[in-house]
Scaffold this motif. Structure first.
Motif, mmCIF file in Angstrom:
data_model
loop_
_atom_site.group_PDB
_atom_site.id
_atom_site.type_symbol
_atom_site.label_atom_id
_atom_site.label_comp_id
_atom_site.label_asym_id
_atom_site.label_seq_id
_atom_site.Cartn_x
_atom_site.Cartn_y
_atom_site.Cartn_z
ATOM 1 N N UNK A 1 0.821 -1.218 0.000
ATOM 2 C CA UNK A 1 0.000 0.000 0.000
ATOM 3 C C UNK A 1 0.856 1.268 0.000
ATOM 4 N N UNK A 2 2.159 1.151 0.311
ATOM 5 C CA UNK A 2 3.048 2.316 0.251
ATOM 6 C C UNK A 2 3.282 2.744 -1.198
ATOM 7 N N UNK A 3 3.362 1.765 -2.103
ATOM 8 C CA UNK A 3 3.684 2.083 -3.510
ATOM 9 C C UNK A 3 2.491 1.902 -4.442
ATOM 10 N N UNK A 4 1.340 1.508 -3.905
ATOM 11 C CA UNK A 4 0.161 1.264 -4.743
ATOM 12 C C UNK A 4 -0.231 2.527 -5.507
ATOM 13 N N UNK A 5 -0.407 2.378 -6.819
ATOM 14 C CA UNK A 5 -0.821 3.495 -7.661
ATOM 15 C C UNK A 5 0.268 4.479 -8.003
ATOM 16 N N UNK A 6 1.481 4.253 -7.537
ATOM 17 C CA UNK A 6 2.583 5.192 -7.806
ATOM 18 C C UNK A 6 3.256 4.848 -9.138
ATOM 19 N N UNK A 7 3.801 5.863 -9.793
ATOM 20 C CA UNK A 7 4.553 5.663 -11.025
ATOM 21 C C UNK A 7 6.044 5.900 -10.829
ATOM 22 N N UNK A 8 6.413 6.514 -9.711
ATOM 23 C CA UNK A 8 7.816 6.764 -9.395
ATOM 24 C C UNK A 8 8.026 6.555 -7.904
ATOM 25 N N UNK A 9 9.226 6.126 -7.549
ATOM 26 C CA UNK A 9 9.575 5.966 -6.135
ATOM 27 C C UNK A 9 11.000 6.453 -5.922
ATOM 28 N N UNK A 10 11.186 7.191 -4.857
ATOM 29 C CA UNK A 10 12.502 7.715 -4.483
ATOM 30 C C UNK A 10 12.879 7.139 -3.123
ATOM 31 N N UNK A 11 14.102 6.644 -3.022
ATOM 32 C CA UNK A 11 14.594 6.028 -1.791
ATOM 33 C C UNK A 11 15.657 6.926 -1.175
ATOM 34 N N UNK A 12 15.493 7.239 0.104
ATOM 35 C CA UNK A 12 16.515 7.987 0.834
ATOM 36 C C UNK A 12 17.086 7.100 1.925
ATOM 37 N N UNK B 1 18.150 7.651 -4.185
ATOM 38 C CA UNK B 1 18.182 6.838 -5.388
ATOM 39 C C UNK B 1 16.766 6.688 -5.929
ATOM 40 N N UNK B 2 16.661 6.564 -7.234
ATOM 41 C CA UNK B 2 15.394 6.184 -7.850
ATOM 42 C C UNK B 2 15.249 4.672 -7.728
ATOM 43 N N UNK B 3 14.012 4.223 -7.651
ATOM 44 C CA UNK B 3 13.762 2.794 -7.486
ATOM 45 C C UNK B 3 12.695 2.337 -8.459
ATOM 46 N N UNK B 4 12.788 1.091 -8.859
ATOM 47 C CA UNK B 4 11.792 0.486 -9.731
ATOM 48 C C UNK B 4 11.116 -0.666 -9.010
ATOM 49 N N UNK B 5 9.904 -0.986 -9.423
ATOM 50 C CA UNK B 5 9.141 -2.057 -8.793
ATOM 51 C C UNK B 5 9.601 -3.406 -9.341
ATOM 52 N N UNK B 6 9.944 -4.330 -8.440
ATOM 53 C CA UNK B 6 10.349 -5.687 -8.813
ATOM 54 C C UNK B 6 9.152 -6.622 -8.780
ATOM 55 N N UNK B 7 8.378 -6.551 -7.724
ATOM 56 C CA UNK B 7 7.217 -7.419 -7.594
ATOM 57 C C UNK B 7 6.400 -7.026 -6.388
ATOM 58 N N UNK B 8 5.145 -7.483 -6.366
ATOM 59 C CA UNK B 8 4.250 -7.119 -5.268
ATOM 60 C C UNK B 8 3.243 -8.232 -5.024
#
Length: 377
Positions: free
Chosen positions: A112-123, A130-137
């Motif tokens: 639910x943290x990344x649900x519906x998101x198109x971009x994710x940033x990791x600090x 860093x930018x992050x990509x979705x591997x699986x859910x």
């Protein structure tokens, strides 16, 4: 008489002067005393040395220091298109916490943290982003795996993995996350209960959850729940709160579930659920239970060629008089099941290829069948 009064008045004047002088002297003395007292109270108090920290305090501080570097802050954005201009914008969507899973840059968090998101940033804790990509859910477990991109990633020390199988109600637990965006916050509590379930609309219940009174708030989601040895025993996932803030009832996905699901997400991008090869529906099931008075899961469809079909399971039939029940699953490995979500969640405790014993009710007659679980869709 007039002269006498005048004379008496002249006689009193020196005494008046004396009284005024004495009053002035007294006022000056009182003011001096008060001033000296105020000056005395303004002196700095002596600082008392604290002494050594208690053993449990030192242990908690060390636990936080060791785990902090592995906890990350996740912020997500969503692309939206303007209806009139057709321009595409990237707008903030939400934030949460995560955990460095391995040296390859995989980040574990809640779905639910990344649900519906198109971009994710990791600090990271050291400030690197860093930018992050979705591997699986796996929405059914509220788990997701991201991966940090770029050659500059260097994995910090990872949290040691524990087990949730031997947890006891009352033992200390610690949650680390970013509640309300307040970076890297530590809260402490106990295991309040075990094997809790949360309904999951349209899917299996999220089962075997750890309940804790460690303060968990929005933004803690995806962060680690640790035992007193600093081992990872769960991933914070939800709170029960009418106000949206911590009410002392938080939930975490147990590490034993995480260890079953995450390797599949990394390898295949999805979690393959074990299944019996049948279909049912929670709403229809509720209506059939009320109409028949039987508590169980009504089989509404049997997949052709499935293990259920080979075992001779029968689905409900629709007739002019209504629905005629077929097989009703009342227990799995001897444990009663009354809801579709409960059955799916109990099946999830097993792996594809394992066998389970299903208790069936048809026309008032009970029988048992042993079925080998197949990979679901």
């Amino acid at each position: 008489m007039r002269n006498s009064l005048v004379g008496n008045g002249r006689t009193f004047r020196p005494w008046i002067i004396v009284l005024v002088a004495m009053n002035a002297f007294l006022l000056t003395a009182v003011a001096t005393l008060l001033f000296s007292q105020s000056v005395a109270t303004a002196e700095n108090p002596t600082v008392t040395p604290r002494g050594d920290l208690a053993a449990d305090e030192r242990a908690t501080i060390e636990l936080f220091r060791n785990a902090r570097e592995s906890v990350v802050f996740i912020s997500t954005r969503q692309r939206v298109a303007d209806f009139w201009s057709r321009n595409v914008y990237s707008v903030p969507r939400g934030s949460g916490s995560g955990l460095v899973w391995d040296d390859a840059g995989h980040i574990l968090t809640n779905y639910h943290v990344i649900e519906g998101a198109s971009e994710a940033q990791i600090q990271l804790a050291d400030g690197r982003e860093f930018s992050a990509s979705l591997v699986g859910a796996s929405p059914e477990h509220d788990l997701a795996v991201l991966r940090i991109g770029g050659a500059g990633f260097r994995a910090p020390g990872r949290v040691p993995i524990g087990t949730s199988e031997d947890l006891l109600v009352g033992q200390n637990v610690f949650a680390i996350g970013n509640p309300f965006g307040l970076d890297w916050t530590l809260t402490k509590g106990i295991v309040s209960a075990l094997d809790r379930s949360l309904p999951n609309e349209g899917g299996p219940d999220i089962r075997n959850l750890i309940q804790t009174d460690a303060a968990i708030n929005p933004g803690n989601s995806g962060g680690p729940l640790l035992d007193s040895a600093g081992r990872l025993i769960g991933i914070n996932t939800a709170i029960y709160s009418p106000s949206g803030a911590s009410a002392g009832i938080g939930f975490a996905v147990p590490i034993d579930t995480v260890m079953r699901v995450v390797p599949q997400l990394i390898a295949d991008g999805r979690y393959t659920r074990p299944t019996l090869g049948i279909e049912s529906d929670e709403n229809i099931n509720d209506r059939l239970k009320r109409a028949s008075g039987v508590q169980g899961v009504f089989v509404l469809r049997v997949e052709p060629g499935s293990v259920a079909a080979r075992a001779g399971l029968s689905a409900a039939q629709r007739t002019r008089r209504g629905v005629v029940p077929g097989d009703i699953i009342t227990a799995l490995n001897g444990e009663p099941v009354t809801r579709v979500g409960d059955l799916l969640a109990r099946l999830d405790d097993f792996r594809v290829g394992q066998s389970v014993e299903v208790t069936l009710l048809r026309g008032g007659d009970e029988r048992k069948a042993r079925l080998e679980l197949e990979p679901g869709g």
